[in-house]
Write an enzyme that holds these catalytic residues in place. Structure first.
Site, PDB file in Angstrom:
ATOM      1  N   CYS A 120     -28.776  40.666  -0.199  1.00  0.00           N
ATOM      2  CA  CYS A 120     -29.941  41.529  -0.369  1.00  0.00           C
ATOM      3  C   CYS A 120     -30.584  42.016   0.933  1.00  0.00           C
ATOM      4  O   CYS A 120     -30.999  43.186   0.993  1.00  0.00           O
ATOM      5  CB  CYS A 120     -30.973  40.870  -1.282  1.00  0.00           C
ATOM      6  SG  CYS A 120     -31.063  39.089  -1.220  1.00  0.00           S
ATOM      7  N   ARG A 165     -22.309  29.527   1.380  1.00  0.00           N
ATOM      8  CA  ARG A 165     -23.438  28.605   1.299  1.00  0.00           C
ATOM      9  C   ARG A 165     -22.947  27.173   1.463  1.00  0.00           C
ATOM     10  O   ARG A 165     -21.888  26.812   0.950  1.00  0.00           O
ATOM     11  CB  ARG A 165     -24.168  28.766  -0.033  1.00  0.00           C
ATOM     12  CG  ARG A 165     -24.764  30.154  -0.225  1.00  0.00           C
ATOM     13  CD  ARG A 165     -25.469  30.302  -1.543  1.00  0.00           C
ATOM     14  NE  ARG A 165     -25.859  31.694  -1.773  1.00  0.00           N
ATOM     15  CZ  ARG A 165     -26.374  32.148  -2.896  1.00  0.00           C
ATOM     16  NH1 ARG A 165     -26.573  31.316  -3.907  1.00  0.00           N
ATOM     17  NH2 ARG A 165     -26.690  33.423  -3.018  1.00  0.00           N
ATOM     18  N   GLN A 184     -20.233  37.542  -4.820  1.00  0.00           N
ATOM     19  CA  GLN A 184     -21.246  37.915  -5.810  1.00  0.00           C
ATOM     20  C   GLN A 184     -21.015  39.348  -6.278  1.00  0.00           C
ATOM     21  O   GLN A 184     -20.697  40.223  -5.474  1.00  0.00           O
ATOM     22  CB  GLN A 184     -22.644  37.822  -5.199  1.00  0.00           C
ATOM     23  CG  GLN A 184     -23.150  36.414  -4.964  1.00  0.00           C
ATOM     24  CD  GLN A 184     -24.582  36.431  -4.450  1.00  0.00           C
ATOM     25  OE1 GLN A 184     -24.908  37.166  -3.538  1.00  0.00           O
ATOM     26  NE2 GLN A 184     -25.441  35.618  -5.058  1.00  0.00           N
ATOM     27  N   ASP A 239     -23.026  41.741  -6.820  1.00  0.00           N
ATOM     28  CA  ASP A 239     -24.420  41.988  -6.510  1.00  0.00           C
ATOM     29  C   ASP A 239     -24.787  43.448  -6.707  1.00  0.00           C
ATOM     30  O   ASP A 239     -23.969  44.331  -6.464  1.00  0.00           O
ATOM     31  CB  ASP A 239     -24.672  41.620  -5.044  1.00  0.00           C
ATOM     32  CG  ASP A 239     -25.940  40.817  -4.869  1.00  0.00           C
ATOM     33  OD1 ASP A 239     -26.716  40.736  -5.820  1.00  0.00           O
ATOM     34  OD2 ASP A 239     -26.137  40.274  -3.764  1.00  0.00           O
ATOM     35  N   HIS A 249     -28.537  46.055  -6.295  1.00  0.00           N
ATOM     36  CA  HIS A 249     -29.982  46.160  -6.100  1.00  0.00           C
ATOM     37  C   HIS A 249     -30.430  47.562  -6.479  1.00  0.00           C
ATOM     38  O   HIS A 249     -29.771  48.546  -6.144  1.00  0.00           O
ATOM     39  CB  HIS A 249     -30.358  45.844  -4.654  1.00  0.00           C
ATOM     40  CG  HIS A 249     -30.074  44.425  -4.281  1.00  0.00           C
ATOM     41  ND1 HIS A 249     -28.915  44.050  -3.629  1.00  0.00           N
ATOM     42  CD2 HIS A 249     -30.768  43.280  -4.514  1.00  0.00           C
ATOM     43  CE1 HIS A 249     -28.921  42.739  -3.459  1.00  0.00           C
ATOM     44  NE2 HIS A 249     -30.031  42.252  -3.994  1.00  0.00           N
ATOM     45  N   LYS A 268     -38.148  37.272 -14.208  1.00  0.00           N
ATOM     46  CA  LYS A 268     -36.702  37.482 -14.324  1.00  0.00           C
ATOM     47  C   LYS A 268     -36.221  37.256 -15.743  1.00  0.00           C
ATOM     48  O   LYS A 268     -36.893  36.621 -16.560  1.00  0.00           O
ATOM     49  CB  LYS A 268     -35.953  36.554 -13.371  1.00  0.00           C
ATOM     50  CG  LYS A 268     -36.159  35.066 -13.657  1.00  0.00           C
ATOM     51  CD  LYS A 268     -35.321  34.198 -12.732  1.00  0.00           C
ATOM     52  CE  LYS A 268     -35.511  32.716 -13.063  1.00  0.00           C
ATOM     53  NZ  LYS A 268     -34.581  31.852 -12.302  1.00  0.00           N
ATOM     54  N   HIS A 290     -33.096  42.769  -8.292  1.00  0.00           N
ATOM     55  CA  HIS A 290     -31.822  42.087  -8.038  1.00  0.00           C
ATOM     56  C   HIS A 290     -31.123  41.909  -9.378  1.00  0.00           C
ATOM     57  O   HIS A 290     -31.762  41.527 -10.357  1.00  0.00           O
ATOM     58  CB  HIS A 290     -32.023  40.686  -7.449  1.00  0.00           C
ATOM     59  CG  HIS A 290     -32.826  40.630  -6.204  1.00  0.00           C
ATOM     60  ND1 HIS A 290     -32.266  40.511  -4.958  1.00  0.00           N
ATOM     61  CD2 HIS A 290     -34.162  40.669  -6.003  1.00  0.00           C
ATOM     62  CE1 HIS A 290     -33.224  40.468  -4.047  1.00  0.00           C
ATOM     63  NE2 HIS A 290     -34.385  40.557  -4.659  1.00  0.00           N
TER      64      HIS A 290
END
Length: 711
Positions: free
Chosen positions: A393, A422, A440, A442, A444, A524, A570
């Site tokens: 992000c 991670r 991911q 991902d 946005h 969320k 997100h």
């Protein structure tokens, strides 16, 4: 001490050979009808699952073709529906036994049983082994666990040396369960007491339980609650519990295994021994759960991944790092291609970002402050500190900030298959489900407040489109609201929460509300998918973010010329490619739908004389995008077929001299058996259609006449 969970369980396995196999195909065929939904936990039906028993006759997944022996496909007319015939044959043999397995969310009585059982187990352990110190004992998805610390003991042969504390054995577990049964039979009262923090501390020090002192320090609310079992044992606890030990169904409780665990997950702290157990409301539920475990073991993605040559974890390279082998990579490519295509069709732009960045970026975003323990150490680059990325992000925020945006430019939708890294402790790593490097899916969205609800609806639509393609159309959905500690004003939080809830209502989806469960930066929606045996897996999430736009100073020029801050959303659908692939393997037990199968067609040469013809067919199939292999042909035909079935190849084509001379192929389906004879080009065209439409091949080719067969 509570560990919330939402795992629901069911088992869908047939008593008849081939039932799970024959229905696996249709599970992946998009029906176009509205997907069923799991009801809210606030309705009576929440957590209700359907369970089908598994008999000794059940399939092991290694050879499905001969499981349809009762159904003769040769002689069927071309217009016949193979699926209908297969279903009819199977249903005549199948005996299905339905059972409901409750969850912690759906049944407070079950939750009480599990929590009280944990206390009874801890009491039994300390009665049998007085040197055992208790730590935590929460309920979990399918039962509970309790962690114990055993004090070191002097070495009898050398009093100056200390030996490690007791290591619990299988025999110890049997003794513990026997003592638990005795405590349950005594029907001892379970009583709640409220005390001051000072009184709780005094009592803990009196019985010398140092871990409980740390737990007490972590409790921020008062009064402190204690639960007693008669006057014989007590523990710090918020409850709930049954009224007495006699309310516990001792024949529905089973101790499972012992594992090691560091106190507070800190490798520098004491090593504890964790006893895992399962508990249910009656013995029938326990029996059903044990059957589900048997089925889950067959589906273990780590075992199937190795057997099917999909992926590996090379410890020589380091734990938690996934190596995608050619067959697994072929499936991954299909997953990613479909994902990208679906996003482009929904007006997303595909972007790419670096794998590392200056650590100052992560300080700006707040990740360094809040998630430093989950990040790898920094590296020196020309006297600057660089960080391998744990998130995508912040990169998208920098891209947004690269130019001044107008309200007319919004919404902006950017999607990225971004690999992040991670730090996970080695003891927590688990196949593809918990890794250190993962990709991911991902995305946005930067939008105006007035656009938020419609954008969330589009996200949910896209989520449904993508997940249903892989056969997942049953979800548990949670809307999480503002926590006690958060950023942003009441107005923006209220508006965002209303938008999320409005989007769910627009979809007509049932959902539960987790009051105070949102992230500190915004509310969320979390979505869990249900697999073929009823387990739920957290995958998709949609999160509003008021924090990063503020930290990065993101702005747009509004219609009145002023500068305003956009809302950032997100969202992820798979969560990560690796984890979703593991779920997918276990969902279909490695028997992938045709469009995803790493090898869609295998040619089986009967004689060496047809090898060149097989190669020409293979080349043509490959040019058309079909994933094809040619068997070496050094085994008898029956063995070639068995090998193809063990490899879960969906379509096989037998090639002999007759086929070469006529330009035809004798086709066999792994799930449905012989399909008849096809002209080569007709077969390849049909396979391309099936792959493009994500359906299984079910048309019949030409079949021999009965009198020809007799000759």
């Amino acid at each position: 001490m509570r560990l919330d969970s939402g795992l629901s369980m069911s088992l869908f396995v047939s008593l008849a050979r081939g039932l799970s196999s024959s229905r696996c195909a249709s599970a992946f065929v998009p029906s176009g009808s509205r997907s069923s939904r799991t009801l809210s936990p606030f309705t009576r039906s929440r957590g209700s699952t359907r369970l089908h028993s598994l008999s000794n006759d059940s399939s092991n997944g290694d050879g499905n073709s001969n499981k349809m022996q009762g159904l003769r496909l040769n002689g069927m007319s071309r217009s016949s529906s193979i699926r209908e015939m297969a279903s009819a044959a199977v249903e005549s043999k199948a005996v299905e036994v339905e059972m409901e397995l409750p969850t912690n969310d759906s049944s407070e009585d079950l939750l009480k049983v599990r929590h009280s059982s944990a206390h009874v187990m801890a009491m039994a352990v300390q009665q049998l082994f007085p040197d055992a110190q208790t730590t935590i004992g929460p309920w979990i998805d399918n039962g509970f666990y309790y962690d114990f610390y055993f004090l070191p003991q002097p070495d009898p042969e050398n009093p100056d040396e200390m030996l490690p504390g007791r290591k619990l054995s299988d025999a110890d577990l049997k003794a513990i369960k026997k003592r638990m049964d005795k405590i349950i039979s005594a029907n001892l009262e379970i009583r709640r007491e409220e005390v001051s923090r000072e009184e709780a501390k005094r009592r803990i020090e009196e019985i010398n339980e140092p871990f409980k002192l740390e737990i007490l320090d972590s409790i921020k609310t008062e009064p402190i609650t204690i639960y007693h079992i008669a006057d014989q044992w007590w523990d710090l606890c918020a409850g709930p519990h049954v009224e007495s030990t006699g309310k516990l169904p001792k024949k529905a409780i089973a101790l499972q295994n012992v594992a090691g665990a560091y106190w507070r997950g800190d490798e520098s702290r004491e090593m504890l021994q964790r006893i895992y157990a399962t508990a249910w409301q009656d013995p029938k539920q326990l029996k059903a759960y044990k059957k589900m475990l048997v089925e889950a073991k067959k589906r273990d993605h780590r075992v199937l991944g190795k057997q099917l040559k999909l992926f590996s974890i090379q410890e020589e390279a380091g734990g938690g790092l996934v190596f995608w082998h050619p067959k697994g990579s072929a499936i991954r490519q299909k997953i990613e291609d479909f994902w990208k295509s679906a996003h482009v069709d929904n007006n997303y732009d595909i972007v790419y970002s670096p794998h590392i960045a200056n650590v100052e970026l992560w300080k700006t975003s707040g990740h360094f402050e809040f998630y430093e323990e989950g990040m790898f150490d920094q590296m020196d680059v020309e006297k600057d500190q660089y960080q391998i990325k744990p998130m995508n992000c912040p990169f998208h925020c920098l891209m947004y900030k690269d130019e001044l945006r107008s309200y007319r430019d919004l919404p902006i939708r950017w999607a990225e298959l971004g690999t992040v890294y991670r730090y996970e402790r080695s003891g927590t790593l688990h196949g593809l489900m918990r890794v250190r490097g993962f990709t991911q899916d991902d995305a946005h969205i930067f939008c105006l407040p007035s656009q938020l609800q419609s954008e969330i609806v589009q996200v949910l639509d896209l989520t449904e489109t993508i997940l249903s393609r892989f056969g997942f159309d049953k979800y548990d959905i949670m809307l999480s609201t503002r926590p006690e500690k958060s950023v942003g004003g009441d107005d923006i939080w209220d508006a965002a929460t209303v938008a999320l809830e409005g989007a769910l209502k627009t979809k007509g989806w049932d959902y539960a509300i987790d009051e105070g469960g949102g992230a500190f930066y915004g509310p969320k929606i979390d979505l869990k998918i249900k697999d073929a045996i009823g387990r739920t897996w957290q995958c998709s999430t949609v999160q509003c973010d008021f924090n990063l736009p503020d930290r990065f100073g993101l702005e747009y020029v509004s219609d009145d010329g002023s500068r305003k801050q956009p809302i950032m959303v997100h969202r992820a659908i798979f969560g990560s490619i690796e984890r979703f692939f593991g779920i997918l393997i276990e969902n279909c037990a490695g028997d992938f739908p045709f469009w995803l199968a790493p090898t869609q067609l295998r040619l089986l040469p009967v004689t060496e004389a047809v090898h060149d013809y097989c190669k020409s067919v293979s080349n043509q199939a490959a040019k058309m995008g079909i994933r094809v292999e040619v068997d070496r042909g050094d085994e008898r035909l029956a063995k070639q077929i068995r090998n193809a079935e063990k490899a879960r190849v969906p379509i096989m084509a037998v090639v002999g001299m007759k086929e070469m001379e006529t330009g035809k192929l004798a086709v066999r389906s792994r799930k449905l058996g012989d399909l008849g004879s096809f002209a080569m080009q007709d077969l390849l065209d049909e396979l391309v259609r099936c792959s493009d439409d994500a359906v299984e091949m079910e048309v019949m080719g030409e079949t021999e006449k009965a009198d020809d067969a007799e000759e």
